[in-house]
Write a protein that holds these residues in place. Structure first.
Motif, mmCIF file in Angstrom:
data_model
loop_
_atom_site.group_PDB
_atom_site.id
_atom_site.type_symbol
_atom_site.label_atom_id
_atom_site.label_comp_id
_atom_site.label_asym_id
_atom_site.label_seq_id
_atom_site.Cartn_x
_atom_site.Cartn_y
_atom_site.Cartn_z
ATOM 1 N N SER A 133 0.835 -1.199 0.000
ATOM 2 C CA SER A 133 0.000 0.000 0.000
ATOM 3 C C SER A 133 0.875 1.255 0.000
ATOM 4 C CB SER A 133 -0.907 0.004 1.230
ATOM 5 O OG SER A 133 -0.135 0.179 2.416
ATOM 6 N N ASP A 134 0.280 2.371 -0.381
ATOM 7 C CA ASP A 134 1.008 3.643 -0.352
ATOM 8 C C ASP A 134 1.445 3.974 1.069
ATOM 9 O OD1 ASP A 134 0.707 3.968 -3.072
ATOM 10 O OD2 ASP A 134 -1.100 5.206 -2.893
ATOM 11 N N ALA A 135 0.549 3.719 2.041
ATOM 12 C CA ALA A 135 0.886 4.009 3.435
ATOM 13 C C ALA A 135 2.071 3.162 3.901
ATOM 14 C CB ALA A 135 -0.321 3.751 4.332
ATOM 15 N N GLY A 136 2.090 1.888 3.506
ATOM 16 C CA GLY A 136 3.176 0.999 3.896
ATOM 17 C C GLY A 136 4.497 1.400 3.275
ATOM 18 N N ARG A 137 4.472 1.730 1.988
ATOM 19 C CA ARG A 137 5.713 2.131 1.310
ATOM 20 C C ARG A 137 6.266 3.427 1.900
ATOM 21 N NH1 ARG A 137 2.858 0.137 -3.322
ATOM 22 N NH2 ARG A 137 2.107 2.233 -3.804
ATOM 23 N N THR A 138 5.368 4.348 2.219
ATOM 24 C CA THR A 138 5.807 5.615 2.805
ATOM 25 C C THR A 138 6.374 5.398 4.203
ATOM 26 O OG1 THR A 138 4.146 6.853 1.545
ATOM 27 C CG2 THR A 138 5.081 7.927 3.492
ATOM 28 N N PHE A 139 5.709 4.561 4.982
ATOM 29 C CA PHE A 139 6.148 4.322 6.355
ATOM 30 C C PHE A 139 7.531 3.692 6.410
ATOM 31 C CE2 PHE A 139 6.366 1.274 9.956
ATOM 32 C CZ PHE A 139 6.427 2.208 10.992
ATOM 33 N N PHE A 140 7.789 2.712 5.538
ATOM 34 C CA PHE A 140 9.060 1.991 5.610
ATOM 35 C C PHE A 140 10.189 2.661 4.830
ATOM 36 C CE2 PHE A 140 6.568 -1.723 7.069
ATOM 37 C CZ PHE A 140 7.364 -2.081 8.138
ATOM 38 N N ALA A 141 9.899 3.638 4.005
ATOM 39 C CA ALA A 141 10.958 4.297 3.230
ATOM 40 C C ALA A 141 11.987 4.921 4.163
ATOM 41 C CB ALA A 141 10.342 5.358 2.319
ATOM 42 N N GLY A 142 13.204 4.417 4.155
ATOM 43 C CA GLY A 142 14.277 4.924 4.999
ATOM 44 C C GLY A 142 14.126 4.623 6.476
ATOM 45 N N ASN A 143 13.156 3.790 6.834
ATOM 46 C CA ASN A 143 12.854 3.533 8.248
ATOM 47 C C ASN A 143 13.607 2.294 8.723
ATOM 48 O OD1 ASN A 143 11.700 3.329 10.791
ATOM 49 N ND2 ASN A 143 9.647 3.849 10.070
ATOM 50 N N TRP A 144 14.889 2.469 9.035
ATOM 51 C CA TRP A 144 15.728 1.339 9.421
ATOM 52 C C TRP A 144 15.363 0.796 10.798
ATOM 53 C CZ3 TRP A 144 18.486 -1.242 6.053
ATOM 54 C CH2 TRP A 144 18.875 -0.594 4.885
ATOM 55 N N GLY A 237 13.670 -9.244 1.842
ATOM 56 C CA GLY A 237 14.151 -8.656 0.602
ATOM 57 C C GLY A 237 13.177 -7.607 0.074
ATOM 58 N N MET A 238 11.877 -7.925 0.118
ATOM 59 C CA MET A 238 10.869 -6.958 -0.303
ATOM 60 C C MET A 238 10.920 -5.710 0.571
ATOM 61 S SD MET A 238 7.642 -9.551 -0.861
ATOM 62 C CE MET A 238 6.493 -8.169 -0.872
ATOM 63 N N LEU A 242 12.102 -1.355 0.017
ATOM 64 C CA LEU A 242 11.346 -0.163 0.409
ATOM 65 C C LEU A 242 12.155 0.732 1.341
ATOM 66 C CD1 LEU A 242 7.832 -1.725 1.194
ATOM 67 C CD2 LEU A 242 8.607 -0.665 -0.929
ATOM 68 N N VAL A 243 12.922 0.123 2.234
ATOM 69 C CA VAL A 243 13.664 0.881 3.234
ATOM 70 C C VAL A 243 14.869 1.581 2.623
ATOM 71 C CG1 VAL A 243 14.977 0.706 5.385
ATOM 72 C CG2 VAL A 243 12.890 -0.637 5.088
ATOM 73 N N TRP A 244 15.516 0.886 1.691
ATOM 74 C CA TRP A 244 16.746 1.413 1.115
ATOM 75 C C TRP A 244 16.402 2.486 0.078
ATOM 76 C CZ3 TRP A 244 21.672 -1.037 2.140
ATOM 77 C CH2 TRP A 244 22.755 -0.390 1.544
ATOM 78 N N VAL A 245 16.196 3.689 0.547
ATOM 79 C CA VAL A 245 15.840 4.796 -0.332
ATOM 80 C C VAL A 245 17.129 5.511 -0.770
ATOM 81 C CG1 VAL A 245 14.564 6.958 -0.573
ATOM 82 C CG2 VAL A 245 13.675 5.110 0.870
ATOM 83 N N PRO A 246 17.435 5.510 -2.074
ATOM 84 C CA PRO A 246 18.658 6.199 -2.513
ATOM 85 C C PRO A 246 18.671 7.663 -2.080
ATOM 86 C CG PRO A 246 17.715 4.898 -4.285
ATOM 87 C CD PRO A 246 16.708 4.889 -3.176
ATOM 88 N N ARG A 247 19.831 8.140 -1.676
ATOM 89 C CA ARG A 247 19.961 9.531 -1.207
ATOM 90 C C ARG A 247 19.531 10.477 -2.314
ATOM 91 N NH1 ARG A 247 25.525 10.906 1.604
ATOM 92 N NH2 ARG A 247 24.656 9.232 2.908
ATOM 93 N N GLY A 248 18.744 11.446 -1.935
ATOM 94 C CA GLY A 248 18.289 12.448 -2.904
ATOM 95 C C GLY A 248 16.928 12.143 -3.470
ATOM 96 N N LEU A 249 16.412 10.907 -3.183
ATOM 97 C CA LEU A 249 15.070 10.560 -3.675
ATOM 98 C C LEU A 249 14.097 10.623 -2.518
ATOM 99 C CD1 LEU A 249 15.726 7.539 -6.058
ATOM 100 C CD2 LEU A 249 15.435 9.946 -6.659
ATOM 101 N N SER A 250 12.931 11.155 -2.760
ATOM 102 C CA SER A 250 11.917 11.194 -1.718
ATOM 103 C C SER A 250 11.233 9.862 -1.631
ATOM 104 C CB SER A 250 10.878 12.281 -2.037
ATOM 105 O OG SER A 250 10.265 12.008 -3.287
#
Length: 251
Positions: A133-144, A237-238, A242-250
């Motif tokens: 979901s959009d909420a899940g992808r947003t929550f885990f983006a960069g959330n180590w 892996g999935m 989601l967590v590994w957000v490249p630097r400079g990307l939102s």
């Protein structure tokens, strides 16, 4: 020492000690807390945290019961007490090596059973649905931090919790109570244990053939651990993607 045997009531007591905290957490504690916020992210955080605690408790339960039984938790003791030996052919006595290849068809069977249709249930209670979901992808983006929590949950789910308890502790101690059907009963108990996610119970009944039966045949809990852990590896892996957000990307 000879493997101690549990009575039927002892088997059911251990099963209840593992399953009831998970069910209470999922259906009583989390709804009471999460509904105060009333969104999918809140539900996901409380469910992940609550079920992680339940799984960690299973690992502690195994340690406590082995300590009471054997008097120590040395690795040599744990290997014997929990069937943590390489798979051994029951007729030839051959250990490890090519015998590990038996995991391949078992993994295929596990994934086929997991692909069976599930009874309807709330998407808020489905971790895979939340991740997509959009909420899940947003929550885990960069959330180590929460990636770490999920990693701990999955580690106890398939290595230090569920498999160690059902295939390492219970299965070797069920023969006197259930005879040749011990592995089938073990698989049935494992399926019904999923009261916290009851929609998986129909498919989980088949896990007796992919997890309990092979573990009994080869006298090795590592078989179940290896096969069951493939799902955790894929899920991690999935999640990492989601967590590994490249630097400079939102997110």
């Amino acid at each position: 020492m000879p493997m101690p045997q549990y009575s039927r009531s002892q088997v059911l007591a251990v099963w209840a000690a593992a399953s009831m905290p998970m069910a209470l957490m999922a259906w009583v504690v989390v709804p009471l807390i999460a509904t105060t916020e009333g969104d999918s992210v809140s539900w996901a955080k409380w469910l992940i945290g609550g079920l992680t605690l339940g799984l960690v408790w299973q690992g502690l339960l195994v340690a406590i019961l082995v300590w009471v039984e054997r008097g120590n938790l040395r690795w040599r003791t744990l290997k014997d007490a929990l069937w943590l030996h390489a798979p051994t052919h029951p007729h030839t006595g051959r250990k490890g090596g090519m015998l590990w290849l038996v995991c391949l068809p078992l993994i295929a069977g596990l994934w086929l059973s997991g692909a069976l249709p599930e009874p309807s249930h709330s998407p808020w209670r489905n971790f895979g649905t939340f991740l997509q979901s959009d909420a899940g992808r947003t929550f885990f983006a960069g959330n180590w931090a929460w990636f770490g929590v999920v990693a701990v949950m999955l580690m106890f789910n398939t290595v230090l919790g569920e498999e160690l308890l059902f295939r390492g502790l219970l299965l070797p101690r069920m023969n006197r109570a259930f005879g040749r059907a011990d592995w089938l009963i073990n698989g049935a108990l494992f399926a019904v244990y999923h009261l916290h996610t009851p929609w998986v119970i129909p498919a989980a009944v088949l896990d007796a053939f992919w997890l309990a039966g092979p573990a009994k045949y080869y006298r090795s809990a590592w078989i179940g651990i290896a096969v069951h852990s493939t799902a955790s590896v894929v899920l991690l892996g999935m999640l990492l993607s989601l967590v590994w957000v490249p630097r400079g990307l939102s997110p």
